[in-house]
Enzyme design. Structure first.
Site, PDB file in Angstrom:
ATOM      1  N   ASN A 171       0.824  -1.207   0.000  1.00 22.47           N
ATOM      2  CA  ASN A 171       0.000   0.000   0.000  1.00 22.47           C
ATOM      3  C   ASN A 171       0.860   1.259   0.000  1.00 22.47           C
ATOM      4  O   ASN A 171       1.927   1.314   0.615  1.00 22.47           O
ATOM      5  CB  ASN A 171      -1.038   0.010   1.131  1.00 22.47           C
ATOM      6  CG  ASN A 171      -0.470  -0.277   2.507  1.00 22.47           C
ATOM      7  OD1 ASN A 171       0.527  -0.974   2.660  1.00 22.47           O
ATOM      8  ND2 ASN A 171      -1.109   0.259   3.525  1.00 22.47           N
ATOM      9  N   CYS A 208      -4.218   0.734  -2.426  1.00 18.56           N
ATOM     10  CA  CYS A 208      -4.069  -0.547  -1.726  1.00 18.56           C
ATOM     11  C   CYS A 208      -2.966  -1.405  -2.372  1.00 18.56           C
ATOM     12  O   CYS A 208      -2.699  -1.300  -3.576  1.00 18.56           O
ATOM     13  CB  CYS A 208      -5.361  -1.354  -1.807  1.00 18.56           C
ATOM     14  SG  CYS A 208      -6.746  -0.666  -0.906  1.00 18.56           S
ATOM     15  N   CYS A 251     -10.573  -3.469  -4.489  1.00 14.06           N
ATOM     16  CA  CYS A 251      -9.531  -4.394  -4.962  1.00 14.06           C
ATOM     17  C   CYS A 251     -10.155  -5.641  -5.575  1.00 14.06           C
ATOM     18  O   CYS A 251      -9.664  -6.162  -6.582  1.00 14.06           O
ATOM     19  CB  CYS A 251      -8.589  -4.763  -3.822  1.00 14.06           C
ATOM     20  SG  CYS A 251      -7.479  -3.407  -3.388  1.00 14.06           S
ATOM     21  N   GLU A 271       0.345   5.182   0.665  1.00 15.27           N
ATOM     22  CA  GLU A 271      -0.581   6.194   1.172  1.00 15.27           C
ATOM     23  C   GLU A 271      -0.184   7.591   0.719  1.00 15.27           C
ATOM     24  O   GLU A 271       0.897   7.794   0.147  1.00 15.27           O
ATOM     25  CB  GLU A 271      -0.656   6.084   2.705  1.00 15.27           C
ATOM     26  CG  GLU A 271      -1.237   4.739   3.112  1.00 15.27           C
ATOM     27  CD  GLU A 271      -1.506   4.607   4.600  1.00 15.27           C
ATOM     28  OE1 GLU A 271      -1.080   5.474   5.391  1.00 15.27           O
ATOM     29  OE2 GLU A 271      -2.171   3.612   4.957  1.00 15.27           O
ATOM     30  N   CYS A 281     -10.243  -5.364   0.099  1.00 16.99           N
ATOM     31  CA  CYS A 281     -11.400  -4.454   0.092  1.00 16.99           C
ATOM     32  C   CYS A 281     -12.205  -4.631  -1.199  1.00 16.99           C
ATOM     33  O   CYS A 281     -11.752  -5.248  -2.167  1.00 16.99           O
ATOM     34  CB  CYS A 281     -10.933  -3.010   0.255  1.00 16.99           C
ATOM     35  SG  CYS A 281     -10.285  -2.267  -1.255  1.00 16.99           S
ATOM     36  N   GLU A 315      -3.014  -4.595  -3.100  1.00 21.94           N
ATOM     37  CA  GLU A 315      -3.476  -5.553  -4.115  1.00 21.94           C
ATOM     38  C   GLU A 315      -3.525  -4.906  -5.499  1.00 21.94           C
ATOM     39  O   GLU A 315      -3.142  -5.511  -6.499  1.00 21.94           O
ATOM     40  CB  GLU A 315      -4.877  -6.073  -3.765  1.00 21.94           C
ATOM     41  CG  GLU A 315      -4.934  -6.874  -2.480  1.00 21.94           C
ATOM     42  CD  GLU A 315      -5.218  -6.031  -1.239  1.00 21.94           C
ATOM     43  OE1 GLU A 315      -4.791  -4.851  -1.195  1.00 21.94           O
ATOM     44  OE2 GLU A 315      -5.861  -6.546  -0.315  1.00 21.94           O
TER      45      GLU A 315
END
Ligand code: THU
Length: 160
Positions: A62, A73, A115, A64, A112, A75
């Site tokens: 990830n 994210c 993703c 940010e 999530c 993934e």
């Protein structure tokens, strides 16, 4: 009116050591990718490792951003990196692991919704299921056999 029942099977491994060697190795790559995550705001680091049909493993973590929604994210970083580097190679599997600075995560962390949608796109494109392995920092590992299993009633190109 009628009721529609959909049955979905997942495999739950008690720990990483129960995985077959190749899947264990892929999860180790996801765990390794955690250390390069950039998560100064959530302190929740995620690593992902994508296995391709050509044997290559592409990792992601990830990333940010101070403008929170501009982050991404693990993934999607991993799968988009794989798709950009090897656009026509089938994606076989993805392994996902996490680490939090706040507490030890001892249960599997599922990808999530966004993703799942992004991964599903490639599953549909390649007409071959992508296996998803996910875990916390320690403890059980869950295996989903496909993105369809993780995202029923999804949106896809057939509606466009
Ligand atoms: N995160 C992921 O990398 N993957 C997920 O599936 C869920 C959440 C990241 C995004 C953010 O950097 C941090 O975890 C906390 O939400």
């Amino acid at each position: 009116m009628k009721e529609f029942n959909k049955q979905t099977s997942f495999t739950i491994f008690e720990s990483l050591s129960e995985l077959e060697d190749d899947n264990n190795a892929l999860m180790q790559q996801a765990k390794k990718a955690i250390s390069k995550a950039y998560a100064p705001y959530s302190h929740f680091q995620v690593g992902a490792a994508v296995l391709l049909a050509n044997g290559k493993v592409v990792i992601g973590n990830n990333q940010e951003n101070a403008a929170y929604p501009s982050g991404m994210c693990a993934e999607r970083v991993a799968v988009w990196s794989a798709a950009s580097r090897y656009p026509n190679v089938v994606i076989k599997k993805i392994a996902i692991a996490v680490k939090s600075k706040h507490r030890e995560i001892d249960r599997p962390v599922a990808p999530c919704g966004a993703c799942r949608q992004s991964l599903l796109e490639y599953e549909i494109k390649q007409k071959e299921a992508i296996e998803v392995f996910f875990m916390g920092e320690i403890g059980k590992v869950i295996k989903a056999n496909s993105l369809q299993d993780l995202l029923p009633f999804s949106f896809d190109q057939s509606f466009l």
